[in-house]
Design an enzyme around this catalytic site. Structure first.
Site, PDB file in Angstrom:
ATOM      1  N   LYS A   1       0.828  -1.214   0.000  1.00 55.19           N
ATOM      2  CA  LYS A   1       0.000   0.000   0.000  1.00 55.19           C
ATOM      3  C   LYS A   1       0.860   1.262   0.000  1.00 55.19           C
ATOM      4  O   LYS A   1       0.617   2.182  -0.788  1.00 55.19           O
ATOM      5  CB  LYS A   1      -0.933  -0.025   1.211  1.00 55.19           C
ATOM      6  CG  LYS A   1      -1.722   1.253   1.430  1.00 55.19           C
ATOM      7  CD  LYS A   1      -2.833   1.038   2.417  1.00 55.19           C
ATOM      8  CE  LYS A   1      -2.383   0.416   3.707  1.00 55.19           C
ATOM      9  NZ  LYS A   1      -1.471   1.300   4.483  1.00 55.19           N
TER      10      LYS A   1
ATOM     11  N   THR B   1       3.988   1.491  -0.867  1.00 56.47           N
ATOM     12  CA  THR B   1       4.746   1.505  -2.121  1.00 56.47           C
ATOM     13  C   THR B   1       3.915   2.104  -3.247  1.00 56.47           C
ATOM     14  O   THR B   1       4.412   2.922  -4.040  1.00 56.47           O
ATOM     15  CB  THR B   1       5.180   0.070  -2.483  1.00 56.47           C
ATOM     16  OG1 THR B   1       5.958  -0.464  -1.403  1.00 56.47           O
ATOM     17  CG2 THR B   1       6.005   0.042  -3.759  1.00 56.47           C
TER      18      THR B   1
ATOM     19  N   ARG C   1       2.316   8.599   7.073  1.00 58.71           N
ATOM     20  CA  ARG C   1       2.572   8.455   8.502  1.00 58.71           C
ATOM     21  C   ARG C   1       4.066   8.231   8.743  1.00 58.71           C
ATOM     22  O   ARG C   1       4.771   7.713   7.882  1.00 58.71           O
ATOM     23  CB  ARG C   1       1.800   7.260   9.067  1.00 58.71           C
ATOM     24  CG  ARG C   1       0.289   7.408   9.005  1.00 58.71           C
ATOM     25  CD  ARG C   1      -0.399   6.127   9.412  1.00 58.71           C
ATOM     26  NE  ARG C   1      -0.091   5.050   8.483  1.00 58.71           N
ATOM     27  CZ  ARG C   1      -0.144   3.756   8.787  1.00 58.71           C
ATOM     28  NH1 ARG C   1      -0.481   3.385  10.004  1.00 58.71           N
ATOM     29  NH2 ARG C   1       0.137   2.839   7.889  1.00 58.71           N
TER      30      ARG C   1
ATOM     31  N   LYS D   1       6.735  -6.398  11.387  1.00 58.77           N
ATOM     32  CA  LYS D   1       5.960  -5.708  10.355  1.00 58.77           C
ATOM     33  C   LYS D   1       6.833  -4.938   9.376  1.00 58.77           C
ATOM     34  O   LYS D   1       6.541  -4.828   8.194  1.00 58.77           O
ATOM     35  CB  LYS D   1       4.948  -4.755  11.024  1.00 58.77           C
ATOM     36  CG  LYS D   1       4.123  -3.935  10.033  1.00 58.77           C
ATOM     37  CD  LYS D   1       3.156  -3.035  10.768  1.00 58.77           C
ATOM     38  CE  LYS D   1       2.439  -2.107   9.798  1.00 58.77           C
ATOM     39  NZ  LYS D   1       3.320  -1.059   9.276  1.00 58.77           N
TER      40      LYS D   1
ATOM     41  N   ALA E   1      -3.208   1.742  13.114  1.00 59.50           N
ATOM     42  CA  ALA E   1      -4.554   1.673  12.538  1.00 59.50           C
ATOM     43  C   ALA E   1      -5.407   0.594  13.185  1.00 59.50           C
ATOM     44  O   ALA E   1      -6.629   0.695  13.175  1.00 59.50           O
ATOM     45  CB  ALA E   1      -4.473   1.433  11.041  1.00 59.50           C
TER      46      ALA E   1
ATOM     47  N   PHE F   1      -3.407  -0.262   7.240  1.00 63.05           N
ATOM     48  CA  PHE F   1      -3.960  -1.596   7.050  1.00 63.05           C
ATOM     49  C   PHE F   1      -5.084  -1.611   6.003  1.00 63.05           C
ATOM     50  O   PHE F   1      -5.050  -0.835   5.041  1.00 63.05           O
ATOM     51  CB  PHE F   1      -4.423  -2.189   8.380  1.00 63.05           C
ATOM     52  CG  PHE F   1      -3.291  -2.456   9.336  1.00 63.05           C
ATOM     53  CD1 PHE F   1      -2.185  -3.195   8.947  1.00 63.05           C
ATOM     54  CD2 PHE F   1      -3.314  -1.970  10.630  1.00 63.05           C
ATOM     55  CE1 PHE F   1      -1.135  -3.445   9.815  1.00 63.05           C
ATOM     56  CE2 PHE F   1      -2.269  -2.213  11.516  1.00 63.05           C
ATOM     57  CZ  PHE F   1      -1.185  -2.956  11.094  1.00 63.05           C
TER      58      PHE F   1
ATOM     59  N   PHE G   1       2.947  -8.617  -9.555  1.00 58.72           N
ATOM     60  CA  PHE G   1       4.084  -9.493  -9.308  1.00 58.72           C
ATOM     61  C   PHE G   1       4.395 -10.267 -10.588  1.00 58.72           C
ATOM     62  O   PHE G   1       3.515 -10.475 -11.433  1.00 58.72           O
ATOM     63  CB  PHE G   1       3.785 -10.481  -8.175  1.00 58.72           C
ATOM     64  CG  PHE G   1       3.868  -9.886  -6.793  1.00 58.72           C
ATOM     65  CD1 PHE G   1       4.898 -10.230  -5.935  1.00 58.72           C
ATOM     66  CD2 PHE G   1       2.923  -8.972  -6.351  1.00 58.72           C
ATOM     67  CE1 PHE G   1       4.978  -9.686  -4.661  1.00 58.72           C
ATOM     68  CE2 PHE G   1       2.991  -8.415  -5.084  1.00 58.72           C
ATOM     69  CZ  PHE G   1       4.030  -8.785  -4.236  1.00 58.72           C
TER      70      PHE G   1
ATOM     71  N   TRP H   1       6.915  -0.842  -7.736  1.00 56.62           N
ATOM     72  CA  TRP H   1       8.038  -1.396  -6.979  1.00 56.62           C
ATOM     73  C   TRP H   1       9.248  -1.541  -7.894  1.00 56.62           C
ATOM     74  O   TRP H   1      10.365  -1.172  -7.526  1.00 56.62           O
ATOM     75  CB  TRP H   1       7.658  -2.750  -6.383  1.00 56.62           C
ATOM     76  CG  TRP H   1       8.708  -3.303  -5.458  1.00 56.62           C
ATOM     77  CD1 TRP H   1       8.771  -3.135  -4.104  1.00 56.62           C
ATOM     78  CD2 TRP H   1       9.850  -4.097  -5.818  1.00 56.62           C
ATOM     79  NE1 TRP H   1       9.878  -3.767  -3.592  1.00 56.62           N
ATOM     80  CE2 TRP H   1      10.573  -4.363  -4.618  1.00 56.62           C
ATOM     81  CE3 TRP H   1      10.346  -4.596  -7.020  1.00 56.62           C
ATOM     82  CZ2 TRP H   1      11.744  -5.122  -4.602  1.00 56.62           C
ATOM     83  CZ3 TRP H   1      11.530  -5.340  -7.006  1.00 56.62           C
ATOM     84  CH2 TRP H   1      12.213  -5.604  -5.805  1.00 56.62           C
TER      85      TRP H   1
END
Length: 556
Positions: free
Chosen positions: A71, A73, A94, A105, A273, A301, A381, A409
Site C-alpha cells: 500500500k 509503495t 505516517r 511488520k 490503525a 492496514f 508481481f 516497486w
C-alpha cells in the site's frame, strides 16, 4: 536483486532545500534537520492557509496478508507517477514506529523504486517527533503519580487510573506492571502498564490538532483517572498541560522529505490503525492540499480499519473529503484469502482467486457506502498470469469501479502512470459525494454496531459487563456524540484473525471501552488486540547492524 535499503542508500537525493523550492517553499520557510530533512515553519503553514485546495486521493487496501500488498509503495509510486504526467503532487504519509521496525511488520517508507528517503533515518529516529510524544505522555504519568504521593488533593482512586506510560518499542513484559514498590518515598503502590507510543492518546491528539492552541486544548481534556466519587480527573487538573505543550511545540510541525524521484513527501504522525485511528496528521494532509494539485495520502492496514477511521474520524474532525480512493490488492493476497498456502501463491489458481476476491468485493462495497469513486490498483508481481489479472479487472468493472495495474516497486513512477491517468480521469468525470457512515447524534452502541455490521459484515456485537458499564458512563459524561474508534485485528474483516476472505454470521466481541476525550473519539477494543505488541520469535532486530563507515544494514 537489491534490497529496499540498498536501493535507498544508493539513491542520489537532492538537498531538501531544492525539493522544497520545486513546490514554491523557500529556505526561510524550512527548519532544517540536516541536509535531507526539514520541518515546515508555523509562519509558512499560516501563509499558505488561504491557498486553494488540490484534490485529495486516499490509498487503502484489502486486509493484509503474509503475501504483502504494498500500500505505501503504491502511494509513493503514485506520487512519482503524477510528476511523470506533469501534475503537481505531494504525498502525505505516517511516520513509522520503531517497534515494528525491530519486530516483524517492518517500516513505512515504501519499497523497491517507490520509497521515501532517507529511508533508514525515517524508520529510526527521524526528527524526534515520537520521542517528544513519548516524553509528553510520560511526563503526564509522572505528574499523576507525584500528585498521589504528595497528598492526593484530587482524591484520585488508584484503582481507576486509566492513563498509562508508553514506549516506542514492542515490549510485552511492560503490558502489566506494579509501580511504587520500595520505600514510602518511592510512591504509591499500584498496578500500571505501558502501551506503545503510537497507541497513546497524545499521538492521536497530535495528529488531529489544527494548531498549537488546539493541541493545548486537547491535551487539557485528556482523562487520566477517576476520583473516589467516580468523576473524571484530567490533565488540566494536574497542571502540566503547558509543560506537555512545550515538549510538543516542534513535533506538531510537519516534516518534509522526498521520494527516490524527488517528489515532495510530508511525513508526520503515525497512530496505529488497528489500535488507534491510523492516519497521518491533519496538518500534513491539509498542508499537502494547499501545496499541490493532487495530495496523495494513505490509511493504515485494510479499508475496514484505516479507511473507515480516515472517513469517520479524520474527515469528520478536519472537515476534509477525498475525491477518489485507491484500493490496493495483489493476485497473491487474494489467492491467500481464498485458501491458497504461501508456497502455492506463485501458481495460477483461478479457483482460489475466485474465493479470495470476495475480500476485495467487501472493501469495494464499504468504500462505495461513503460515496467516493474507486480505482482498484493491482500491485503486480512477476508470477501473476494474464488470466488472473483479467479475472480481477472484469470483477472490478462488474462492481462499478475502475481498475489499473501498478508496477511501481520495479519501475518507480513510470510503473504508476496508468494508475495516475486513470485517477485524473475519474476525478474529472465522477465527482465525490462523500458522507460519513453515521451521524454524530447516534448513540455510541449504535455507532459501534453500524461499523460492525456495515463495514465488517458482522451479525451482531456483544459486550463484556465492564464494557457495557463504561459505555453508559461515557454517555453520562456527555461524550455520546463522539465518533468511535474500534480497535480490531487487521488480518480479518471479523475480530478473529483466522477468518479470512469475507466471513459472515460472526459476532464482534467488545471487551473494553474508554473515551479519548482530548482526541475526540471513543475507543472500543475487540478480541485479543494488544495496545503493547510483543516481538516475534525471530525479531528483525537480529539482522540489523552498522558498518565501520556508519552505514546501517539489514533494516529491510
Amino acid at each position: 536483486m537489491l534490497s529496499d535499503i540498498e536501493i535507498a542508500q544508493s539513491a542520489q537525493m537532492l538537498p531538501i532545500k531544492e525539493v522544497a523550492a520545486s513546490i514554491g517553499i523557500t529556505e526561510d520557510d524550512l527548519e532544517l534537520y540536516g541536509k535531507y530533512k526539514a520541518k515546515l515553519s508555523e509562519d509558512y503553514i499560516k501563509k499558505i492557509s488561504k491557498n486553494k485546495d488540490g484534490k485529495l486521493i486516499l490509498v487503502t487496501a484489502i486486509n493484509p496478508t503474509p503475501a504483502g500488498e504494498g500500500k505505501t509503495t503504491v502511494t509513493v509510486g503514485l506520487g512519482q507517477a503524477f510528476a511523470k504526467i506533469g501534475k503537481k503532487a505531494v504525498i502525505a504519509l505516517r511516520e513509522p514506529s520503531l517497534g515494528p521496525c525491530f519486530g516483524i511488520k517492518g517500516g513505512a517508507a515504501g519499497g523497491g523504486y517507490s520509497q521515501v528517503v532517507p529511508m533508514d533515518e525515517l524508520n529510526l529516529h527521524f526528527t524526534g517527533d515520537f520521542h517528544a510524544i513519548t516524553s509528553a505522555n510520560n511526563l503526564l504519568a509522572a505528574m499523576l503519580d507525584n500528585h498521589m504521593q504528595q497528598g492526593n488533593a484530587l482524591r484520585i482512586d488508584p484503582k481507576r487510573i486509566i492513563h498509562k506510560r508508553c514506549l516506542d518499542m514492542n515490549d510485552r513484559v511492560l503490558r502489566n506492571i506494579i509501580v511504587g514498590m520500595g520505600k514510602r518515598a518511592d510512591g504509591v503502590v499500584r498496578e500500571d502498564g505501558f502501551v506503545i507510543t503510537v497507541a497513546t492518546e497524545i499521538m492521536a491528539i497530535l495528529c488531529l490538532a489544527e494548531d498549537i492552541e488546539d493541541l493545548r486544548k486537547r491535551l487539557s481534556e485528556i482523562i487520566v483517572a477517576y476520583n473516589v466519587d467516580n468523576e473524571p480527573v484530567t490533565a488540566a487538573d494536574l497542571n502540566c498541560v503547558g509543560a506537555m505543550t512545550a515538549l510538543l511545540k516542534d513535533a506538531i510541525k510537519p516534516n518534509l522529505v522526498q521520494t527516490l524521484e524527488h517528489t515532495p513527501a510530508i511525513v508526520h504522525g503515525g497512530p496505529f490503525a488497528n489500535i488507534a485511528h491510523g492516519c497521518n496528521s491533519v496538518r500534513a494532509t491539509k498542508t499537502a492540499l494547499k501545496l499541490a494539485d493532487y495530495a496523495i495520502t494513505e490509511a493504515g492496514f485494510g479499508a475496514d480499519l484505516g479507511a473507515e477511521k480516515f472517513f469517520d474520524i479524520k474527515c469528520r474532525k478536519a472537515g476534509i473529503a477525498p475525491d477518489a480512493v485507491v484500493i490496493v490488492a495483489t493476485v497473491r493476497a487474494l489467492k491467500y484469502n481464498g485458501g491458497a498456502t504461501k508456497d502455492e501463491l506463485s501458481k495460477e489458481d483461478l479457483h482460489a482467486l475466485a474465493k479470495g476476491i470476495l475480500n476485495l468485493e467487501k472493501h469495494i462495497e464499504n468504500v462505495q457506502q461513503y460515496g467516493v469513486p474507486i480505482v482498484v490498483a493491482v500491485n503486480r508481481f512477476v508470477s501473476d498470469t494474464d488470466k488472473e489479472l483479467s479475472f480481477i479487472e472484469n470483477f472490478c468493472h462488474d462492481m462499478g469501479c475502475e481498475f489499473s495495474l501498478a508496477n511501481v516497486w520495479e519501475k518507480g513512477g513510470e510503473g504508476g502512470i496508468a494508475l495516475a491517468e486513470k485517477l485524473v480521469s475519474v476525478i474529472e468525470t465522477k465527482p465525490s459525494k462523500f458522507k460519513p457512515l453515521y451521524k454524530d447524534d447516534l448513540p455510541l452502541a449504535e455507532k459501534i454496531k453500524t461499523v460492525a455490521k456495515k463495514i465488517y459484515g458482522a451479525k451482531d456485537v456483544s459486550y463484556t459487563k465492564e464494557a457495557e458499564k463504561a459505555l453508559a458512563k461515557i454517555e453520562e459524561l456527555g461524550y455520546g456524540k463522539l465518533p468511535v474508534c474500534i480497535a480490531k485485528n487487521q488480518y480479518s474483516l471479523s475480530d478473529d484473525p483466522t477468518l479470512l476472505g469475507r466471513p459472515t454470521g460472526f459476532t464482534v466481541n467488545v471487551r473494553e471501552v474508554y473515551v479519548s476525550a482530548g482526541a475526540g473519539f471513543v475507543v472500543a477494543i475487540t478480541g485479543t488486540i494488544m495496545t503493547m505488541p510483543g516481538l516475534p520469535k525471530k525479531p528483525a532486530a537480529e539482522r540489523i547492524d552498522v558498518t565501520e563507515d556508519g552505514v546501517i544494514t539489514g533494516l529491510f
